[in-house]
Design a protein around this motif. Sequence first.
Motif, mmCIF file in Angstrom:
data_model
loop_
_atom_site.group_PDB
_atom_site.id
_atom_site.type_symbol
_atom_site.label_atom_id
_atom_site.label_comp_id
_atom_site.label_asym_id
_atom_site.label_seq_id
_atom_site.Cartn_x
_atom_site.Cartn_y
_atom_site.Cartn_z
ATOM 1 N N ASN A 178 0.859 -1.172 0.000
ATOM 2 C CA ASN A 178 0.000 0.000 0.000
ATOM 3 C C ASN A 178 0.898 1.227 0.000
ATOM 4 O OD1 ASN A 178 -2.196 1.797 0.324
ATOM 5 N ND2 ASN A 178 -1.909 1.787 2.540
ATOM 6 N N LEU A 179 0.854 1.985 -1.084
ATOM 7 C CA LEU A 179 1.693 3.171 -1.240
ATOM 8 C C LEU A 179 0.799 4.401 -1.354
ATOM 9 C CD1 LEU A 179 4.115 1.659 -3.926
ATOM 10 C CD2 LEU A 179 4.409 1.672 -1.434
ATOM 11 N N ALA A 180 1.404 5.584 -1.289
ATOM 12 C CA ALA A 180 0.626 6.821 -1.410
ATOM 13 C C ALA A 180 1.485 7.885 -2.079
ATOM 14 C CB ALA A 180 0.159 7.289 -0.037
ATOM 15 N N ASP A 181 0.864 8.617 -3.022
ATOM 16 C CA ASP A 181 1.621 9.617 -3.768
ATOM 17 C C ASP A 181 0.649 10.502 -4.536
ATOM 18 O OD1 ASP A 181 3.837 10.968 -4.705
ATOM 19 O OD2 ASP A 181 4.581 9.356 -5.989
ATOM 20 N N SER A 182 1.195 11.494 -5.230
ATOM 21 C CA SER A 182 0.418 12.336 -6.145
ATOM 22 C C SER A 182 1.334 12.746 -7.295
ATOM 23 C CB SER A 182 -0.122 13.583 -5.425
ATOM 24 O OG SER A 182 0.945 14.355 -4.894
ATOM 25 N N GLU A 201 6.325 -9.592 -12.910
ATOM 26 C CA GLU A 201 4.931 -9.175 -13.112
ATOM 27 C C GLU A 201 4.549 -8.107 -12.084
ATOM 28 O OE1 GLU A 201 2.895 -10.274 -15.492
ATOM 29 O OE2 GLU A 201 4.246 -11.815 -16.298
ATOM 30 N N LEU A 202 4.062 -6.968 -12.573
ATOM 31 C CA LEU A 202 3.635 -5.879 -11.695
ATOM 32 C C LEU A 202 2.217 -5.455 -12.058
ATOM 33 C CD1 LEU A 202 6.785 -3.539 -11.677
ATOM 34 C CD2 LEU A 202 6.184 -5.298 -10.010
ATOM 35 N N VAL A 203 1.421 -5.194 -11.026
ATOM 36 C CA VAL A 203 0.064 -4.684 -11.204
ATOM 37 C C VAL A 203 -0.100 -3.452 -10.322
ATOM 38 C CG1 VAL A 203 -2.395 -5.165 -10.893
ATOM 39 C CG2 VAL A 203 -0.883 -6.956 -11.757
ATOM 40 N N LEU A 204 -0.712 -2.424 -10.871
ATOM 41 C CA LEU A 204 -0.940 -1.168 -10.146
ATOM 42 C C LEU A 204 -2.443 -0.922 -10.086
ATOM 43 C CD1 LEU A 204 0.050 1.580 -8.953
ATOM 44 C CD2 LEU A 204 0.154 2.418 -11.322
ATOM 45 N N ALA A 219 -2.226 3.896 -3.647
ATOM 46 C CA ALA A 219 -2.059 3.019 -4.806
ATOM 47 C C ALA A 219 -1.558 1.680 -4.295
ATOM 48 C CB ALA A 219 -1.069 3.615 -5.801
ATOM 49 N N VAL A 220 -2.204 0.621 -4.726
ATOM 50 C CA VAL A 220 -1.800 -0.730 -4.354
ATOM 51 C C VAL A 220 -0.932 -1.299 -5.475
ATOM 52 C CG1 VAL A 220 -2.636 -3.103 -4.040
ATOM 53 C CG2 VAL A 220 -3.725 -1.207 -2.812
ATOM 54 N N VAL A 221 0.222 -1.829 -5.102
ATOM 55 C CA VAL A 221 1.110 -2.497 -6.055
ATOM 56 C C VAL A 221 1.181 -3.973 -5.687
ATOM 57 C CG1 VAL A 221 3.490 -2.717 -6.882
ATOM 58 C CG2 VAL A 221 2.476 -0.449 -6.561
ATOM 59 N N ALA A 222 0.952 -4.839 -6.682
ATOM 60 C CA ALA A 222 1.124 -6.276 -6.511
ATOM 61 C C ALA A 222 2.244 -6.717 -7.440
ATOM 62 C CB ALA A 222 -0.171 -7.019 -6.839
ATOM 63 N N ALA A 223 3.139 -7.580 -6.927
ATOM 64 C CA ALA A 223 4.299 -8.017 -7.702
ATOM 65 C C ALA A 223 4.494 -9.517 -7.512
ATOM 66 C CB ALA A 223 5.547 -7.253 -7.258
ATOM 67 N N ALA A 224 4.884 -10.194 -8.582
ATOM 68 C CA ALA A 224 5.058 -11.642 -8.517
ATOM 69 C C ALA A 224 5.949 -12.093 -9.667
ATOM 70 C CB ALA A 224 3.705 -12.349 -8.605
ATOM 71 N N HIS A 225 6.359 -13.366 -9.602
ATOM 72 C CA HIS A 225 7.098 -13.988 -10.698
ATOM 73 C C HIS A 225 6.157 -14.645 -11.700
ATOM 74 C CE1 HIS A 225 10.835 -13.208 -8.679
ATOM 75 N NE2 HIS A 225 10.499 -13.928 -7.639
#
Length: 281
Positions: A178-182, A201-204, A219-225
């Motif tokens: 769980n990230l946060a930005d503008s 593999e990255l999903v935003l 912003a939620v980031v999911a990452a995997a192989h």
Amino acid sequence: MSEPIPVTRTTDHGTAKLMPDVDRRRAWLLTVDGAPQSYVDLDEPEHLEFEYARRLGHVLDTVAEPGRPLDVVHLGGGALTLPRYVAATRPGSRQDVVEADRGLLELVAEHLPLPEGAGVALHAADARAWLEDAPDDCADVLVADVFGGSRIPAHLTTVDYIRQAARVLRADGVYLANLADSAPFAFLRSQLATCATEFEELVLIAEPAVLRGRRFGNAVVAAAHRPLDTAALIRLTAADAFPARVEHGPGVRDFTGDARPVRDADAVPSPEPPDGAFGIG
């Protein structure tokens, strides 16, 4: 039966406050130094009030077949919203929660206790230090939701940190943050570049208004192989009260642009949110 009353306590890292929700009988909002941190409904742990928590929940729902127990590590404890969610939706899961604020863990354990047999172990420790001591290949999912006040600590944003996260995950494991930005998204873009040093593999996932730069937000980031079930995530996030956009593949690469991975020597905390940026919903 007496009405629940707010509880305020000075913990190791700030002033924590538990406030009852007048609309839900055993639901509570946790704030730390005035910033909303967690929302928990003790009678309905599957209820995720915060939009970002729902998006994390959607990924957790789609990383394996429904109901299959998972080994999950949570960096950042709050009121244990997601550990309760996993325990309810995937009974038999084994979970570790790492929270630097021991006083906050004690407050939550006292006033919002976990159900018997939840399978959740609590650790009062720095997230990165705990991760560095954890064994290889011990988790199916690692959820990073660590905020010191309203900012993500610098040492949890770097290549060395993400390397430890990848080491702890199994080959088909999923990293969730769980990230946060503008806009112009210097922090978020650098975090995607950092995740890409370890994961193919990255999903935003974020609200369109956030991704268009109209406001500060999560912003939620999911990452995997391995490929993630983006079709299911698109369906689930589209049905939320505040629908999100799901970017993957070329969309994530375009968003990341020429951002560079973060090294320990250059790391900074996530940006300070503007007043009123974080709230329920």
